[in-house]
Motif scaffolding. Structure first.
Motif, PDB file in Angstrom:
ATOM      1  N   ASP A 118      -0.362   6.599   6.652  1.00  0.00           N
ATOM      2  CA  ASP A 118      -0.255   5.160   6.900  1.00  0.00           C
ATOM      3  C   ASP A 118      -0.849   4.847   8.275  1.00  0.00           C
ATOM      4  O   ASP A 118      -0.908   5.716   9.147  1.00  0.00           O
ATOM      5  N   GLU A 119      -1.310   3.612   8.463  1.00  0.00           N
ATOM      6  CA  GLU A 119      -1.948   3.199   9.717  1.00  0.00           C
ATOM      7  C   GLU A 119      -3.023   4.211  10.133  1.00  0.00           C
ATOM      8  O   GLU A 119      -3.102   4.634  11.287  1.00  0.00           O
ATOM      9  N   LYS A 130       0.830  -1.216   0.000  1.00  0.00           N
ATOM     10  CA  LYS A 130       0.000   0.000   0.000  1.00  0.00           C
ATOM     11  C   LYS A 130       0.864   1.266   0.000  1.00  0.00           C
ATOM     12  O   LYS A 130       0.593   2.209  -0.745  1.00  0.00           O
ATOM     13  N   THR A 131       1.897   1.299   0.817  1.00  0.00           N
ATOM     14  CA  THR A 131       2.774   2.472   0.862  1.00  0.00           C
ATOM     15  C   THR A 131       3.528   2.624  -0.452  1.00  0.00           C
ATOM     16  O   THR A 131       3.668   3.738  -0.988  1.00  0.00           O
ATOM     17  N   ALA A 156      -3.870   4.396   4.177  1.00  0.00           N
ATOM     18  CA  ALA A 156      -3.717   2.942   4.144  1.00  0.00           C
ATOM     19  C   ALA A 156      -4.007   2.373   5.520  1.00  0.00           C
ATOM     20  O   ALA A 156      -3.686   2.983   6.542  1.00  0.00           O
ATOM     21  N   THR A 157      -4.621   1.206   5.529  1.00  0.00           N
ATOM     22  CA  THR A 157      -4.907   0.523   6.788  1.00  0.00           C
ATOM     23  C   THR A 157      -5.004  -0.968   6.544  1.00  0.00           C
ATOM     24  O   THR A 157      -5.403  -1.423   5.464  1.00  0.00           O
ATOM     25  N   ASP A 176       4.586  11.942   3.326  1.00  0.00           N
ATOM     26  CA  ASP A 176       4.331  10.667   4.021  1.00  0.00           C
ATOM     27  C   ASP A 176       4.132  10.978   5.500  1.00  0.00           C
ATOM     28  O   ASP A 176       5.065  11.388   6.191  1.00  0.00           O
TER      29      ASP A 176
END
Length: 453
Positions: free
Chosen positions: A274-275, A221-222, A318-319, A238
């Motif tokens: 992210d997360e 995803k990243t 993203a998760t 990011d």
């Protein structure tokens, strides 16, 4: 006499511990007994002995969170902070980990000087289980205000805003193996409105918006988000959790606002979270008002102060756990498109392996054969396979005094010793949501993939 010897003699002088140790010796496979012995040793300060017993217990139960927490605590008390974090990492990477692990992680991070990350782990754990709160640990994470005169600084004093850094990604979609459907979704939703603004303006569509990428850990995803920015030639920011979360009330919201402002000043810009489930969790699950306020701030930034506020700002998130994200984030204008990033199929695995090996000395390779031998592996696993094969080849080349090309057999041998990281566990969780909690149809995209498995 060294400290280790002193510890052993003290243990033997304690009748209770001596009896427990003898019982564990006679019954080495008794997990509850070994765990109890280890905890007693830890409580009484026999750290090296406690570490040895926790290690023995982990051999019996490698996935036991309580044993891992005990081992990590023993490491922390011996100032082995890196070892503690390494032991905890597999659990902390999964959503919903036991709060006790977060407290131990906070102690280890604090020992390494990572105050902000420690504060995040601590407050995240306490928000889920207030009983694990530790006032002494919390006080050590508070940065005291230096005020020689006048009234003391308030508890809610803001820290300096800390938006992320603006990058220029060198990756493009050509560097992303497979995922054709995913790349096409991103192209239509995010890239084409900026690349062909007149056409989209004719239909009243503006450049900007949000996409939520979800799928198992390590699926890319990243990597995909960076490639989207490179494909567009846009700025890339990011955003990590440490860039946003702060122990002071109100500071996390200010950090989030500063991050969006940074993206707006550098548009076109891909803003990647992210997360994101840690920043956008369901408010109904939160026990503290300030964590709910962070979610509200996130929603407000996605909406913008007016309809043009976020034009040219492409928000990707993203998760691994989309089911924990507040439903308000899926409304139009926010993360209104959810894109499933699946584990790579055999063709995609072969393509990933080609990319990973393209700059290395190679014999004739059968990447399809390696792809068939790496079922359920994601990109991160495949990189591990290639890295292991390269290490073996380097040793052979050093002995031979010349580069020896890597072969299919080398990759197959490395694959045989590699286990898929998390797809199986993620698949079990996803199946529960798809089959038993899909009244809204949110997980319809997952249905065919789940049934195929």
């Amino acid at each position: 006499m060294n400290s280790a010897t002193e510890g052993i003699e003290l243990v033997l002088d304690d009748p209770g511990l001596q009896a427990l140790r003898e019982a564990a010796r006679l019954s080495p496979d008794n997990l509850p007994l070994r765990r109890h012995l280890a905890e007693q040793l830890l409580t009484r300060g026999y750290l090296a002995d406690a570490e040895a017993e926790f290690r023995a217990a982990l051999v019996l139960a490698p996935q036991d969170a309580d044993v891992t927490a005990g081992l990590a605590e023993a490491f922390v008390r011996q100032s082995a902070y890196g070892a503690a974090l390494s032991a905890l990492e597999p659990f902390l990477a999964a959503p919903g980990y036991p709060p006790r692990l977060g407290i131990v992680a906070a102690r280890a991070l604090l020992g390494e000087g990572e105050t902000s990350k420690a504060a995040y782990r601590y407050h995240e754990a306490v928000s889920r289980d207030p009983s694990v709160a530790d006032s002494e640990l919390e006080s050590r994470m508070t940065i005291p205000a230096v005020a020689p005169s006048g009234p003391p600084a308030p508890v809610h004093a803001p820290l300096e805003e800390k938006p992320g850094e603006v990058e220029r990604s060198k990756l493009t979609f050509a560097d992303v193996a497979g995922m054709d459907a995913v790349k096409e979704s991103l192209r239509i939703k995010l890239l084409l409105p900026i690349q062909q603004p007149e056409l989209f303006a004719a239909y009243g569509k503006r450049a900007g918006g949000g996409v939520l990428l979800y799928g198992p850990p390590g699926a890319g995803k990243t990597h995909l988000a960076r490639a989207a920015a490179g494909e567009l030639g846009a700025s890339f920011v990011d955003v990590g959790l440490a860039d946003i979360l702060d122990m002071y009330v109100g500071s996390s919201e200010r950090n989030l606002r500063a991050t969006f402002d940074l993206a707006r000043r550098n548009r076109p810009c891909v803003l990647f979270f992210d997360e994101v489930d840690a920043l956008a969790a369901r408010r109904s699950d939160m026990r503290q008002a300030h964590t709910r306020q962070l979610v509200n701030q996130f929603l407000a930034e996605l909406d913008g102060v007016d309809q043009n506020a976020n034009e040219g700002v492409l928000v990707l998130a993203a998760t691994n756990a989309p089911w924990y994200i507040d439903g308000a984030f899926r409304r139009p204008g926010r993360f209104d498109q959810m894109v499933f990033v699946p584990p790579p199929d055999a063709a995609a695995r072969a393509a990933i392996l080609r990319i990973l090996c393209r700059d290395k000395p190679l014999a004739e390779m059968d990447f399809d054969a390696v792809a068939r031998a790496t079922e359920q592996m994601v990109g991160a696993d495949l990189k591990g396979v290639v890295d292991r094969a390269v290490e073996v080849k380097l040793q052979q080349s050093i002995s031979a005094g010349r580069p020896i090309p890597m072969s299919t057999a080398d990759l197959l041998a490395a694959a045989k010793g590699t286990r898929p990281t998390a797809v199986r566990e993620w698949l079990a969780t996803a199946r529960n949501y798809v089959l038993h909690a899909n009244e809204s149809g949110a997980w319809d995209e997952l249905m065919p993939w789940i049934k195929a498995k």
